[in-house]
Design an enzyme around this catalytic site. Structure first.
Site, PDB file in Angstrom:
ATOM      1  CD  GLN A 192      -3.593  -4.512   6.477  1.00 13.74           C
ATOM      2  OE1 GLN A 192      -3.717  -3.489   5.826  1.00 13.74           O
ATOM      3  NE2 GLN A 192      -3.899  -5.697   5.968  1.00 13.74           N
TER       4      GLN A 192
ATOM      5  CE  LYS B   1      -3.780  -2.488   2.159  1.00 12.51           C
ATOM      6  NZ  LYS B   1      -4.505  -2.915   3.349  1.00 12.51           N
TER       7      LYS B   1
ATOM      8  CG  ASP C 169      -9.956  -0.886   4.431  1.00 12.30           C
ATOM      9  OD1 ASP C 169      -9.620  -1.341   3.326  1.00 12.30           O
ATOM     10  OD2 ASP C 169      -9.266  -0.998   5.454  1.00 12.30           O
TER      11      ASP C 169
HETATM   12  N1  GUN Z   1      -6.761  -7.341   5.911  1.00 15.01           N
HETATM   13  C1  GUN Z   1      -6.895  -8.100   4.808  1.00 15.01           C
HETATM   14  N2  GUN Z   1      -7.440  -7.370   3.808  1.00 15.01           N
HETATM   15  C2  GUN Z   1      -7.637  -6.137   4.294  1.00 15.01           C
HETATM   16  C3  GUN Z   1      -8.169  -4.934   3.744  1.00 15.01           C
HETATM   17  O1  GUN Z   1      -8.590  -4.855   2.580  1.00 15.01           O
HETATM   18  N3  GUN Z   1      -8.192  -3.869   4.572  1.00 15.01           N
HETATM   19  C4  GUN Z   1      -7.762  -3.913   5.859  1.00 15.01           C
HETATM   20  N4  GUN Z   1      -7.856  -2.806   6.592  1.00 15.01           N
HETATM   21  N5  GUN Z   1      -7.270  -5.017   6.399  1.00 15.01           N
HETATM   22  C5  GUN Z   1      -7.212  -6.111   5.613  1.00 15.01           C
END
Ligand code: GUN
Length: 280
Positions: free
Chosen positions: A96, A52, A119
């Site tokens: 996350q 990211k 998200d």
């Molecule tokens: N953990 C696995 N996929 C994701 C996601 O798309 N966003 C977040 N915040 N955590 C994750």
């Protein structure tokens, strides 16, 4: 003939367009900025967070990372989110997941301002997606819809079957497909006669995290197969939920792992950050 959906290339072209958009926004004095919070030391999460940050750097999105220790208290996490909610220079906030045991991810997601919830996990955005209203759509389902649309794979009237009912992928994807007039079935670990259902799917999506779970017998001839699984094997190799090699000749379209859904998820996150900065 089957076609392999190239998520890597498509994601690259989306990132390029976003880069141009970010340059234009900067001319208008808007500097899109994402804050990422990670708690603890989950190995897979570290890789995702790194990807990211790389995407942000490429596109010109400002990026702030908060790495909190494993023993962080819920109140501390909520205080940090509150601080970021009130920071006018930050447009997107992402916590996350998974969080270490004892911390409630849903409570954290609920604390994020819906306007910064890139998200799409906040109940306000989840609800808006259910009502087919403009909102932040969670990134993996959004990326899957983008792939289908780019490859001109009909969604309207199609029978879509999703294996997996997670809050992050299965459930929001069902809503996205329904909003686009597909007929949708969501299967899960208690579903009976799974093969009978999956064999009817025009679009079959697997999001369960079980290597090579979807076999040739489960797939209809000429179907589209989307593989959300990212399973890291002992030798370090990434394997999807789908038995790609044995299925690829039977279907019309299929996504590979890696290079399919994964890069699209990050591209759509970047899209959501830019969108948040424009709405700010
Ligand atoms: N953990 C696995 N996929 C994701 C996601 O798309 N966003 C977040 N915040 N955590 C994750």
């Amino acid at each position: 003939m089957s076609e392999i959906i190239n998520g890597k290339e498509l994601a690259k072209s989306i990132r390029l367009k976003l880069k141009e958009e970010v340059n234009e926004l900067k001319n208008a004095n808007i500097r899109p900025k994402l804050a990422v919070i990670m708690v603890g030391n989950d190995k897979a999460s570290k890789v995702y967070v790194k990807n990211k940050s790389k995407a942000c750097e490429e596109i010109g999105i400002e990026y702030e990372e908060y790495l909190l220790p494993e023993n962080t208290k819920m109140t501390e996490l909520l205080e940090l989110i509150e601080k970021l909610n009130n920071d006018v220079t930050i447009h997107g906030i992402l916590v996350q997941s998974p969080l270490p045991e004892g911390l409630d991810a849903n409570e954290a997601f609920r604390k994020i301002s819906p306007k910064k919830d890139v998200d799409g996990f906040h109940p306000v955005n989840v609800g808006k997606l259910s009502l087919n209203q403009d909102c932040f759509v969670s990134c993996t389902p959004y990326g899957i819809i983008k792939m289908l649309e780019t490859y001109n794979i009909p969604i309207e009237g199609a029978y879509a079957v999703i294996i997996g009912r997670s809050n992050i992928v299965g459930k929001p994807l069902a809503k996205c497909l329904l909003n686009k007039n597909a007929t949708v079935t969501v299967c899960h670990s208690r579903t009976k006669n799974l093969k009978n259902i999956t064999k009817q799917a025009d679009i079959l999506i697997s999001a369960i995290g079980k290597p090579k779970f979807v076999t040739k017998e489960m797939v209809k001839e000429g179907a589209t197969v989307i593989d959300v699984g990212i399973n890291r094997m002992n030798d370090g190799k990434l394997i999807g939920d789908v038995d790609f090699e044995n299925i690829k000749e039977k279907v019309s379209y299929i996504t590979p792992v890696p290079g399919g859904v994964g890069p699209m998820t990050i591209a759509m996150l970047m899209h959501n950050v830019v969108k948040a900065s424009k709405q700010h």
